[in-house]
Design an enzyme around this catalytic site. Sequence first.
Site, PDB file in Angstrom:
ATOM      1  CG  ASP A  61     -15.902 -19.750   8.723  1.00 51.09           C
ATOM      2  OD1 ASP A  61     -16.714 -18.800   8.693  1.00 51.09           O
ATOM      3  OD2 ASP A  61     -15.011 -19.868   9.584  1.00 51.09           O
ATOM      4  NE  ARG A  62     -15.353 -21.636  -1.436  1.00 48.34           N
ATOM      5  CZ  ARG A  62     -15.637 -21.114  -2.613  1.00 48.34           C
ATOM      6  NH1 ARG A  62     -15.964 -19.852  -2.706  1.00 48.34           N
ATOM      7  NH2 ARG A  62     -15.588 -21.842  -3.714  1.00 48.34           N
TER       8      ARG A  62
END
Length: 222
Positions: free
Chosen positions: A59-60
């Site tokens: 995830d970012r």
Amino acid sequence: MLNILYEDNHIIVVEKMPNIPSQGDKTGDKDMLTIIKQYIKEKYNKPGNVYLGLIHRLDRPVGGVMVFAKTSKSAGRLSEQVRNKELKKEYLVVADGKFEKEKGHLENYLLKNERNNLSKIVKEGTKNSKLAILDYEVIKYNEEIDLSVVKINLHTGRHHQIRVQLSNINHSIYGDQKYGTRGHGKQIALWAHKLSFDHPITKEKLTFECLPQKVGTWKILE
């Protein structure tokens, strides 16, 4: 600056810094795939497009270890390890509160809502739900700030899995803007610290580790 943990003709293992996308998204921000392709192009003076296979994502907001494939053969073999659950991922989190048990096993069915990009726990048999499995081990508890450092062994790679499953047992990850209760506005304390897999060509067992910098919430590791 790209932190390369390992590189040969077949694979490249790097440390992804928080807030960099694993691959291009609608924001247009620079992503890991593009950064590494540029590095390979410049280092080896490659003309035209550079091949780089994305094997798994983070995830970012999450940092940690990632492996990319430099050839299609390596990509196919590593992707097969992912499908067969032979590529092992271990995470570190800073979670809210004190856990009753130092070790635990969580199994839930998760359903992803594509519209708001959130997942939730649902009953077994719910349409489109997927089984999510992880083991956790508490390695440190800081009573003063009521936070625990927890090692997560991920057996399935579901959308926001660790975040949802820990939130469900009232131990949400500190700084989680979507599922958390504490640390809003802070960087999420979730880090992919260990990755193990078989080299796609030599079959050698490889393990790579990196720890987050001991700043902000991660000062708890000191």
